[in-house]
Design a protein around this motif. Sequence first.
Motif, PDB file in Angstrom:
ATOM      1  N   ASN A  52       0.813  -1.213   0.000  1.00 52.22           N
ATOM      2  CA  ASN A  52       0.000   0.000   0.000  1.00 52.22           C
ATOM      3  C   ASN A  52       0.849   1.266   0.000  1.00 52.22           C
ATOM      4  O   ASN A  52       0.332   2.362  -0.084  1.00 52.22           O
ATOM      5  CB  ASN A  52      -0.923   0.020   1.227  1.00 52.22           C
ATOM      6  CG  ASN A  52      -2.120  -0.895   1.033  1.00 52.22           C
ATOM      7  OD1 ASN A  52      -2.677  -0.947  -0.043  1.00 52.22           O
ATOM      8  ND2 ASN A  52      -2.477  -1.630   2.060  1.00 52.22           N
ATOM      9  N   THR A  53       2.169   1.140   0.138  1.00 48.31           N
ATOM     10  CA  THR A  53       3.039   2.299   0.203  1.00 48.31           C
ATOM     11  C   THR A  53       3.963   2.312  -1.004  1.00 48.31           C
ATOM     12  O   THR A  53       4.607   1.312  -1.304  1.00 48.31           O
ATOM     13  CB  THR A  53       3.881   2.277   1.498  1.00 48.31           C
ATOM     14  OG1 THR A  53       3.004   2.240   2.617  1.00 48.31           O
ATOM     15  CG2 THR A  53       4.751   3.526   1.590  1.00 48.31           C
ATOM     16  N   MET A  54       4.008   3.449  -1.705  1.00 46.40           N
ATOM     17  CA  MET A  54       4.920   3.602  -2.838  1.00 46.40           C
ATOM     18  C   MET A  54       6.317   3.885  -2.318  1.00 46.40           C
ATOM     19  O   MET A  54       6.522   4.833  -1.572  1.00 46.40           O
ATOM     20  CB  MET A  54       4.459   4.737  -3.744  1.00 46.40           C
ATOM     21  CG  MET A  54       5.363   4.952  -4.947  1.00 46.40           C
ATOM     22  SD  MET A  54       5.424   3.530  -6.049  1.00 46.40           S
ATOM     23  CE  MET A  54       3.764   3.612  -6.738  1.00 46.40           C
ATOM     24  N   VAL A  55       7.255   3.041  -2.678  1.00 46.93           N
ATOM     25  CA  VAL A  55       8.619   3.145  -2.165  1.00 46.93           C
ATOM     26  C   VAL A  55       9.596   3.148  -3.329  1.00 46.93           C
ATOM     27  O   VAL A  55       9.488   2.329  -4.241  1.00 46.93           O
ATOM     28  CB  VAL A  55       8.952   1.974  -1.216  1.00 46.93           C
ATOM     29  CG1 VAL A  55      10.398   2.062  -0.750  1.00 46.93           C
ATOM     30  CG2 VAL A  55       8.026   1.979  -0.017  1.00 46.93           C
ATOM     31  N   TYR A  56      10.559   4.065  -3.286  1.00 47.92           N
ATOM     32  CA  TYR A  56      11.670   4.060  -4.226  1.00 47.92           C
ATOM     33  C   TYR A  56      12.913   3.565  -3.487  1.00 47.92           C
ATOM     34  O   TYR A  56      13.261   4.080  -2.423  1.00 47.92           O
ATOM     35  CB  TYR A  56      11.949   5.457  -4.784  1.00 47.92           C
ATOM     36  CG  TYR A  56      10.959   5.914  -5.820  1.00 47.92           C
ATOM     37  CD1 TYR A  56      11.025   5.443  -7.124  1.00 47.92           C
ATOM     38  CD2 TYR A  56       9.949   6.812  -5.499  1.00 47.92           C
ATOM     39  CE1 TYR A  56      10.119   5.852  -8.090  1.00 47.92           C
ATOM     40  CE2 TYR A  56       9.043   7.235  -6.454  1.00 47.92           C
ATOM     41  CZ  TYR A  56       9.134   6.748  -7.749  1.00 47.92           C
ATOM     42  OH  TYR A  56       8.237   7.156  -8.689  1.00 47.92           O
ATOM     43  N   ASP A  73      16.452  -6.511 -12.722  1.00 45.52           N
ATOM     44  CA  ASP A  73      15.059  -6.958 -12.857  1.00 45.52           C
ATOM     45  C   ASP A  73      14.933  -8.452 -12.587  1.00 45.52           C
ATOM     46  O   ASP A  73      13.966  -8.900 -11.950  1.00 45.52           O
ATOM     47  CB  ASP A  73      14.541  -6.641 -14.262  1.00 45.52           C
ATOM     48  CG  ASP A  73      14.214  -5.161 -14.435  1.00 45.52           C
ATOM     49  OD1 ASP A  73      13.986  -4.493 -13.412  1.00 45.52           O
ATOM     50  OD2 ASP A  73      14.198  -4.689 -15.588  1.00 45.52           O
ATOM     51  N   ARG A  74      15.888  -9.246 -13.054  1.00 43.17           N
ATOM     52  CA  ARG A  74      15.832 -10.690 -12.795  1.00 43.17           C
ATOM     53  C   ARG A  74      15.959 -10.978 -11.301  1.00 43.17           C
ATOM     54  O   ARG A  74      15.279 -11.867 -10.767  1.00 43.17           O
ATOM     55  CB  ARG A  74      16.934 -11.397 -13.579  1.00 43.17           C
ATOM     56  CG  ARG A  74      16.665 -11.465 -15.090  1.00 43.17           C
ATOM     57  CD  ARG A  74      17.629 -12.402 -15.778  1.00 43.17           C
ATOM     58  NE  ARG A  74      18.993 -11.887 -15.751  1.00 43.17           N
ATOM     59  CZ  ARG A  74      19.508 -11.103 -16.703  1.00 43.17           C
ATOM     60  NH1 ARG A  74      18.767 -10.752 -17.740  1.00 43.17           N
ATOM     61  NH2 ARG A  74      20.765 -10.689 -16.618  1.00 43.17           N
ATOM     62  N   GLN A  87      -1.221 -12.712  -1.751  1.00 47.63           N
ATOM     63  CA  GLN A  87      -2.390 -12.053  -1.163  1.00 47.63           C
ATOM     64  C   GLN A  87      -3.423 -11.687  -2.223  1.00 47.63           C
ATOM     65  O   GLN A  87      -4.226 -10.788  -2.032  1.00 47.63           O
ATOM     66  CB  GLN A  87      -1.953 -10.797  -0.394  1.00 47.63           C
ATOM     67  CG  GLN A  87      -0.970 -11.097   0.739  1.00 47.63           C
ATOM     68  CD  GLN A  87      -0.673  -9.868   1.576  1.00 47.63           C
ATOM     69  OE1 GLN A  87      -1.522  -9.005   1.761  1.00 47.63           O
ATOM     70  NE2 GLN A  87       0.535  -9.787   2.101  1.00 47.63           N
ATOM     71  N   GLY A  88      -3.386 -12.368  -3.351  1.00 46.23           N
ATOM     72  CA  GLY A  88      -4.356 -12.098  -4.405  1.00 46.23           C
ATOM     73  C   GLY A  88      -4.100 -10.828  -5.176  1.00 46.23           C
ATOM     74  O   GLY A  88      -4.979 -10.347  -5.885  1.00 46.23           O
ATOM     75  N   ILE A  89      -2.896 -10.264  -5.030  1.00 45.76           N
ATOM     76  CA  ILE A  89      -2.546  -9.025  -5.718  1.00 45.76           C
ATOM     77  C   ILE A  89      -1.243  -9.246  -6.482  1.00 45.76           C
ATOM     78  O   ILE A  89      -0.284  -9.801  -5.945  1.00 45.76           O
ATOM     79  CB  ILE A  89      -2.381  -7.855  -4.730  1.00 45.76           C
ATOM     80  CG1 ILE A  89      -3.732  -7.509  -4.091  1.00 45.76           C
ATOM     81  CG2 ILE A  89      -1.799  -6.624  -5.413  1.00 45.76           C
ATOM     82  CD1 ILE A  89      -3.674  -6.402  -3.087  1.00 45.76           C
ATOM     83  N   THR A  90      -1.232  -8.835  -7.719  1.00 46.87           N
ATOM     84  CA  THR A  90      -0.030  -8.965  -8.529  1.00 46.87           C
ATOM     85  C   THR A  90       0.959  -7.864  -8.164  1.00 46.87           C
ATOM     86  O   THR A  90       0.618  -6.677  -8.174  1.00 46.87           O
ATOM     87  CB  THR A  90      -0.368  -8.877 -10.029  1.00 46.87           C
ATOM     88  OG1 THR A  90      -1.290  -9.915 -10.350  1.00 46.87           O
ATOM     89  CG2 THR A  90       0.888  -9.034 -10.881  1.00 46.87           C
ATOM     90  N   VAL A  91       2.174  -8.255  -7.814  1.00 46.98           N
ATOM     91  CA  VAL A  91       3.215  -7.309  -7.419  1.00 46.98           C
ATOM     92  C   VAL A  91       4.339  -7.372  -8.441  1.00 46.98           C
ATOM     93  O   VAL A  91       4.815  -8.450  -8.792  1.00 46.98           O
ATOM     94  CB  VAL A  91       3.763  -7.639  -6.014  1.00 46.98           C
ATOM     95  CG1 VAL A  91       4.901  -6.690  -5.664  1.00 46.98           C
ATOM     96  CG2 VAL A  91       2.659  -7.552  -4.987  1.00 46.98           C
ATOM     97  N   THR A  92       4.733  -6.219  -8.961  1.00 52.99           N
ATOM     98  CA  THR A  92       5.846  -6.150  -9.893  1.00 52.99           C
ATOM     99  C   THR A  92       6.841  -5.099  -9.419  1.00 52.99           C
ATOM    100  O   THR A  92       6.453  -4.061  -8.874  1.00 52.99           O
ATOM    101  CB  THR A  92       5.366  -5.772 -11.310  1.00 52.99           C
ATOM    102  OG1 THR A  92       4.677  -4.517 -11.256  1.00 52.99           O
ATOM    103  CG2 THR A  92       4.445  -6.843 -11.873  1.00 52.99           C
ATOM    104  N   LEU A  93       8.099  -5.397  -9.600  1.00 51.44           N
ATOM    105  CA  LEU A  93       9.175  -4.467  -9.300  1.00 51.44           C
ATOM    106  C   LEU A  93      10.061  -4.366 -10.528  1.00 51.44           C
ATOM    107  O   LEU A  93      10.345  -5.376 -11.177  1.00 51.44           O
ATOM    108  CB  LEU A  93      10.009  -4.955  -8.105  1.00 51.44           C
ATOM    109  CG  LEU A  93       9.279  -5.126  -6.767  1.00 51.44           C
ATOM    110  CD1 LEU A  93      10.207  -5.769  -5.742  1.00 51.44           C
ATOM    111  CD2 LEU A  93       8.775  -3.796  -6.251  1.00 51.44           C
TER     112      LEU A  93
END
Length: 647
Positions: A52-56, A73-74, A87-93
């Motif tokens: 829920n928090t945008m982090v750089y 990225d890998r 948690q049923g949410i797609t997370v991408t970095l």
Amino acid sequence: TADVTIAAVIADLPAASHLNPRGLWTQGFDILLPWDMAEKLSPLPAGAGWYNTMVYTYGLLPKDGSLSLAGVDRRLERLIADHIPKQGITVTLDARPVSSIATGLMQSQFQGFQGTAWRVNIFAALEMLGAAILVIACVNFVNLATARAATRAREVVIRKAAAGQVIRQELLQTAVLVLLALVLAIGVFAALRGLVRDPWRLALVIPASEPRFWAFLGVLASVVTLLAGVYPAFALARVRPATALHTASARAGSRWLRTWLVGSQFAVATFLLIAVVVLLAQRGTLGERLLGRFADQYVYVLTDAPGGETIDRGVLRTELMKGPGVKGVTATGSFPWQFAGGRPRVTRTVGEDQSALEIEQILVSYDYFSVMDVPLLAGRTFTRDRNDETPTTPDEVKSHDGPVSVILDRKLAEALGWTTPADAIGQLVYYNGQAAGAREVIGVAESEPVALRGRGSAGVAYVLSSKFSASTVIRIAKEDAGRSVAFIDDVFKKLSPTHVPRAHVFLDQAFENAYFLFALMNRVFITLALVAIGISGIGLFGMASFMTSRRTREIGLRKSQGASSMQILRLLLWDFAKPVLVANLVAWPFAFVAAERYLDLFAERMTLTPAPFVLALAGTLAIACVAVGARVIRAASVPPTAALREE
């Protein structure tokens, strides 16, 4: 609140850094705090999810290039797979250069974050337009240089210059002109920087210390020299001596090619002129549809203090309603005309399937629909005497009885398959197809524009969440705006002496803020269009001077056969108008496609009519007539005896 100890004071950051709080498209800071302090001050409940928090996270890669962005990225993909819970949410970095932060932010704001089906890269578009202006200038130079070469044919023959020598001399002259133009352009650019206020002055910084900048200018000068100088040089070198000695000027280059070059200039100018008309018309459409329905003024104030202090909403509403001209008070979690979050998916049955619809969700407080003048078509609105508040903490979820209440707009109700608004009342919809995400439809409201950009959503769902509706919305009479704002300030100071709210944002100001990037693009397009039209007009004037001088004897013969000056004038104007007409016909399909793609960015778009195309045609024809008019009138008024003596 929490006490902190000052550990260090850092020097001012470079003005161009995105970490400078007074920079351009900045994400800067005034103070730096440790992460554990952020966790203490965060208003989010424990266990709400770190996503829920945008982090750089900043990383310094090895100078030897042993670790690339793709390699980072890998590693991030492995990090997600190994450590992030399902948690049923797609997370991408993903990793990206620091230099792309500002451009990425501008692109996101232009595109509307998730964006539309049509993705428009604004930087690529601006680069293409800049290249088009440069090509117009080169085409103009080719046209005028070719005409000038025709008058120099006798000089070249008399000097007995070889073809290679002529080509080298012409290219050298072109290169000198290009270098002088570059120096002049850099000087004008530097002068313009002094007229621009901060932080936009940063966008006009000339990177003189960057070797790649000078390398780019060198390549640019070489390309422009070849593009603009090769054809006139070869055209002059190919002139036959007998022809050159027989007449004062020789035919250098193809007349058809010169006509095509003039037409291509006006095709680009026509495209930009249509773009300007569409941009300005769409701006008017947005202003009317988003703001036109409001008779009163609205003030938005961020209620919650940075330290987590929260003003009691009931007390705040009671005090504000005592003010002069205040007609209503509510709150919302969405700043007007902007959506920055994700879109939930809803279905009418449990389980994800192809019928799931992506929607916009707006958090609101009580009285939202009456204060914002959103008509209710069926059912009821959220009321204080019912269990409508959306639960957020685990304890609230356990104690909540029945499904959460939701109000749909008409567009979403129809998309879910209900024929009339009344059919949706009492029905259930499921967020993300999960039974735990059941929502009971208690009302259907009219569909009103709630965002500037379109994201292809099926409609809007409103949920009651007073806790997270951080923006207090105050409806005031326009005639009492001054007194009302002063009263609002006093109320906030009285209820929270330590909290200084953000500057008040009126609804029309919020619209301008949301439209800011588009307004900037409008100025760029208008400037480019003016430059393109100016260059095209200058080129056409030069061609008119050359062509009318070449046709002087023809004009004399026509007049000696009884043609009037008006007939000659119409003939010459028509000759110069034909390439402009053809240019418009060529530009129209491209302009239509570009306009459609641009308008698809918006939730509320104008109807694309023939008007912009007709205006562009009339405008370019008028410019052509102005450019050639004086020269053509003078040629048409030459006496036949004087015209027949011309070589």
